[in-house]
Scaffold this active site. Structure first.
Site, PDB file in Angstrom:
ATOM      1  N   ASP A   1       1.052  -1.113  -0.069  1.00  0.00           N
ATOM      2  CA  ASP A   1       0.091   0.095   0.183  1.00  0.00           C
ATOM      3  C   ASP A   1       0.623   1.401   0.176  1.00  0.00           C
ATOM      4  O   ASP A   1       1.948   1.517   0.642  1.00  0.00           O
ATOM      5  CB  ASP A   1      -1.000  -0.072   1.019  1.00  0.00           C
ATOM      6  CG  ASP A   1      -2.314  -1.318   1.346  1.00  0.00           C
ATOM      7  OD1 ASP A   1      -1.755  -1.735   0.679  1.00  0.00           O
ATOM      8  OD2 ASP A   1      -2.761  -1.103   2.389  1.00  0.00           O
TER       9      ASP A   1
ATOM     10  N   GLU B   1     -12.115  -0.944   1.154  1.00  0.00           N
ATOM     11  CA  GLU B   1     -10.050  -0.538   0.872  1.00  0.00           C
ATOM     12  C   GLU B   1     -10.496   0.929   0.956  1.00  0.00           C
ATOM     13  O   GLU B   1     -10.084   1.498  -0.080  1.00  0.00           O
ATOM     14  CB  GLU B   1      -9.417  -1.712   0.808  1.00  0.00           C
ATOM     15  CG  GLU B   1      -9.797  -3.288   1.889  1.00  0.00           C
ATOM     16  CD  GLU B   1      -8.574  -3.686   1.871  1.00  0.00           C
ATOM     17  OE1 GLU B   1      -8.061  -3.974   2.844  1.00  0.00           O
ATOM     18  OE2 GLU B   1      -8.391  -4.605   1.399  1.00  0.00           O
TER      19      GLU B   1
END
Length: 445
Positions: free
Chosen positions: A74, A312
């Site tokens: 990420d 998300e």
């Protein structure tokens, strides 16, 4: 269209036939008049891969390792207070979750550490090191967040996962922040004089499910993470977006017809009882008087009850006075009776709160190709519509991602990317999007 095997369905009785036909034409708001919008089963059922939304195949084994010695996943850029990509004496900065590259891919989230990188051209990045002084951050480990430049200070927002000091690995998630001074010179960027870390948001149990609620009953997810800074250009108000789950335990959850969509759709597509376990949402909190440690929890922007378990890394790009809300989700997070790919999804509205409609009719914006369904994930759309993600698992054949952990360590390492994926350029026109071209790995213009 992507195909996923599902077990036999147990359906609700069609008491829903009493629903007024007006539901088919009016916006689907959640109860209480709070303007929370439902991503419906009817909308999600329209998900279909095509040339405008399908990423080209990537051989992740040939990608350059972004940070030798580390897995990287990420990723997010340093922005200014208005949300633009920040420049500090000509340097751009990005942050990423990292772990040593000798850790098995399935274990990286257990020891995730935020590191930062800097670059002059937004393409060639230098590792700066750990963002926080070692041992100073809250939680047993830190998951994704965002970072905002305010003068010569950085406000770092992150997910504090687990409770610091506990011997056993735990998964409680809280949203935290800390600030430091940013120092840049011809040699690069670093941070100094970190202040105290503060927990600024925890789930309330009403709009956002607590860990205790999630543990009641069988199945379902739990999330309260991924804080993303956002300033509304129309009002000047400031917010944090985050991923959550709708409040309450599974046993308390009741189906509402607006979760499905129109009356006609619901009559033709009864909702499986197992869909009750899906309750993902996109949360928002307002910053009070510019103080990033003082936030007011607001009702969710979007809920995916009976549709999807996990939305998300939500973030917003404003273009042509419209609000484009993006989020990521996985194949295995769809409710029973629905199917969709590992993909970037999106919604559009004329206002920050309320009115969101799924982009492209279904919400699907960018998906992995069918022949490599797990090749990339965790996409983030920048203001210039660059889409940055990381290389996940490639060329698994008939294996699902859940099968990977049962393979040998050699297999897992050889099929895991753990590096940035090629950036792609997106175009947007009103409520439609299109994949335009592929750019170098990690390129942020």
């Amino acid at each position: 269209m992507i195909r996923i095997k599902k077990k036999a369905l147990t359906v609700f009785a069609l008491a829903t036939s009493i629903v007024a036909s007006s539901i088919a034409t009016l916006p689907a708001f959640a109860q209480g008049g709070d303007l929370t919008v439902n991503w419906t089963r009817e909308e999600a059922s329209k998900i279909e891969l095509n040339q405008d939304n399908t990423l080209p195949y990537t051989d992740i084994s040939k990608l350059e390792k972004f940070a030798p010695g580390y897995h990287v996943w990420d990723t997010w850029p340093l922005t200014d207070r208005d949300g633009n990509i920040a420049s500090i004496k000509g340097w751009k900065v990005i942050f990423a979750l990292t772990a040593p590259n000798d850790v098995l891919p399935g274990k990286v989230h257990d020891i995730a550490t935020i590191r930062y990188f800097y670059s002059k051209n937004g393409k060639d990045w230098t590792l700066g090191g750990e963002l926080f002084p070692h041992g100073s951050a809250l939680g047993q480990r830190q998951w994704a967040g965002s970072a905002m430049l305010d003068g010569d200070k950085i406000h770092a927002f992150y997910t504090a996962t687990g409770r610091e000091g506990q011997a056993q690995l735990t998964y409680e998630q809280r949203i935290a922040t800390a600030e430091a001074k940013v120092v840049a010179d011809k040699n690069g960027v670093h941070f100094e004089n970190w202040g105290a870390h503060h927990i600024i948001l925890e789930p309330d149990g009403k709009y956002y499910q607590t860990k205790e609620q999630a543990q009641q009953g069988e199945g379902g997810g739990y999330a309260f993470r991924d804080p993303m800074w956002f300033k509304d250009p129309q009002t000047g108000k400031e917010y944090l977006l985050f991923e959550g789950n709708s409040g309450g335990a599974v046993g308390e959850r009741q189906f509402k017809p607006e979760y499905a969509g129109s009356t006609e759709y619901l009559q033709q597509h009864p909702v499986p009882a197992g869909a009750v376990h899906a309750n993902g949402n996109i949360g928002i909190a307002e910053v009070i008087n510019g103080d990033v440690t003082n936030l007011k929890m607001l009702p969710p922007l979007i809920e995916a009850n009976y549709v999807n378990e996990e939305l998300e890394r939500p973030h917003i790009v404003v273009k042509d006075k419209k609000y484009y809300l993006f989020t990521d989700s996985h194949i295995n997070k769809y409710a029973e009776g629905l199917q969709g790919p590992d993909a970037l999804y999106g919604f559009v509205s004329d206002t920050l709160i309320g009115g969101y409609q799924p982009l492209n009719g279904s919400g699907l914006v960018l998906a992995n190709p069918l022949e490599n369904p797990y090749q990339a994930y965790s996409w983030l759309v920048t203001p210039s519509l660059n889409v940055v993600g990381f290389a996940h698992f490639g060329d698994l054949g008939n294996l699902s991602i859940g099968d990977v952990g049962n393979q040998s360590p050699e297999y897992q390492f050889s099929h895991f990317g753990g590096t940035l994926a090629p950036t792609v350029q997106l175009s947007i026109r009103d409520n439609t999007t299109k994949l335009e071209k592929t750019l170098p790995q990690g390129w942020i213009k």
